[in-house]
Every structure is written in C-alpha cells, then in structure tokens.
Write a protein that holds these residues in place. Structure first.
Motif, mmCIF file in Angstrom:
data_model
loop_
_atom_site.group_PDB
_atom_site.id
_atom_site.type_symbol
_atom_site.label_atom_id
_atom_site.label_comp_id
_atom_site.label_asym_id
_atom_site.label_seq_id
_atom_site.Cartn_x
_atom_site.Cartn_y
_atom_site.Cartn_z
ATOM 1 N N UNK A 38 17.268 38.533 43.258
ATOM 2 C CA UNK A 38 18.619 38.449 42.692
ATOM 3 C C UNK A 38 19.389 39.745 42.930
ATOM 4 N N UNK A 39 18.711 40.878 42.779
ATOM 5 C CA UNK A 39 19.356 42.165 43.025
ATOM 6 C C UNK A 39 19.770 42.334 44.470
ATOM 7 N N UNK A 40 18.917 41.850 45.368
ATOM 8 C CA UNK A 40 19.274 41.912 46.792
ATOM 9 C C UNK A 40 20.482 41.036 47.101
ATOM 10 N N UNK A 41 20.551 39.880 46.460
ATOM 11 C CA UNK A 41 21.712 39.015 46.691
ATOM 12 C C UNK A 41 22.982 39.636 46.114
ATOM 13 N N UNK A 42 22.842 40.461 45.069
ATOM 14 C CA UNK A 42 24.006 41.149 44.502
ATOM 15 C C UNK A 42 24.580 42.207 45.443
ATOM 16 N N UNK A 43 23.831 42.580 46.464
ATOM 17 C CA UNK A 43 24.366 43.534 47.439
ATOM 18 C C UNK A 43 25.572 42.967 48.175
ATOM 19 N N UNK A 44 25.698 41.651 48.172
ATOM 20 C CA UNK A 44 26.827 40.999 48.832
ATOM 21 C C UNK A 44 28.077 40.977 47.948
ATOM 22 N N UNK A 45 27.911 41.217 46.659
ATOM 23 C CA UNK A 45 29.038 41.182 45.723
ATOM 24 C C UNK A 45 29.773 42.521 45.734
ATOM 25 N N UNK A 46 31.065 42.485 45.427
ATOM 26 C CA UNK A 46 31.789 43.751 45.282
ATOM 27 C C UNK A 46 31.221 44.550 44.107
ATOM 28 N N UNK A 47 31.153 45.861 44.253
ATOM 29 C CA UNK A 47 30.562 46.712 43.226
ATOM 30 C C UNK A 47 31.287 46.608 41.890
ATOM 31 N N UNK A 48 32.586 46.329 41.915
ATOM 32 C CA UNK A 48 33.336 46.237 40.655
ATOM 33 C C UNK A 48 32.960 44.991 39.837
ATOM 34 N N UNK A 49 32.257 44.054 40.439
ATOM 35 C CA UNK A 49 31.795 42.864 39.716
ATOM 36 C C UNK A 49 30.401 43.042 39.116
ATOM 37 N N UNK A 50 29.794 44.208 39.299
ATOM 38 C CA UNK A 50 28.444 44.463 38.804
ATOM 39 C C UNK A 50 28.495 45.231 37.486
ATOM 40 N N UNK A 51 27.458 45.075 36.695
ATOM 41 C CA UNK A 51 27.367 45.745 35.400
ATOM 42 C C UNK A 51 26.606 47.063 35.538
ATOM 43 N N UNK A 52 27.268 48.153 35.160
ATOM 44 C CA UNK A 52 26.625 49.464 35.223
ATOM 45 C C UNK A 52 25.451 49.527 34.251
ATOM 46 N N UNK A 53 25.655 49.072 33.017
ATOM 47 C CA UNK A 53 24.583 49.176 32.021
ATOM 48 C C UNK A 53 23.374 48.317 32.398
#
Length: 98
Positions: free
Chosen positions: A37-52
């Motif tokens: 799932x984390x690898x697939x999140x590499x395709x998402x824009x960073x602003x859509x990810x949760x820092x915490x």
C-alpha cells in the motif's frame, strides 16, 4: 522423528519455531500488505498523504525491526517487513516535507 542432519531445508523451515505453522510467520507475511500500500502511495501527490500516519509508520517500523532481532526465536521475517515499513514511511515523510 528424523535427525536435523537428514531433514530437508523445507522440512526444517516448516517445523522451525518461526515457520509457517506459527503466528510468527503469518503476521509479518500479511504485513507486507502495508508495504505494498505504501508503494502504491508513491503514485499519489504528496499533499494527499498524511504526515502523522507516515511518521508513525516510520517510527514503529524502526522499533519493530529491532524487536525481530531480540525476541526468541529470532524472527528475520519480522525485521525485514518492519524495516520495509520504516523505509516506505520515511520516504513518504520526506516527500511530504519537501
């Protein structure tokens, strides 16, 4: 039961204290889903990810990597999957902060 010298590599793995007959094998095996799932999140824009969320993944991945080496039986599969969780969490945190 046959001696260790006459057992095949597969039989030793199957009957090991951290083998597929125990939770010590299956819990980290399913945890690879978090890494995928984390690898697939590499395709998402960073602003859509949760820092915490990604910060906690990185920190817990590092803690549980150490745990895999100090428990009995030593479980390298736990350490490998958690080190991967640490890497993906840290990578995402760096993307977010950039």
């Amino acid at each position: 039961m046959s001696s260790v010298a006459t057992q095949t590599l597969f039989t030793r793995f199957l009957n090991s204290p951290a083998g597929p007959k125990t939770i010590h094998f299956w819990a980290p095996a399913f945890k690879w889903g978090i890494v995928i799932a984390g690898l697939s999140d590499l395709q998402k824009p960073a602003e859509n990810l949760s820092l915490s969320q990604n910060l906690s993944l990185g920190v817990t991945g590092l803690i549980w990597t150490r745990y895999g080496f100090v428990i009995t039986p030593v479980n390298r599969l736990v350490s490998a999957v958690n080190f991967s969780v640490f890497l993906i969490g840290t990578t995402q945190v760096l993307r977010i902060l950039k």
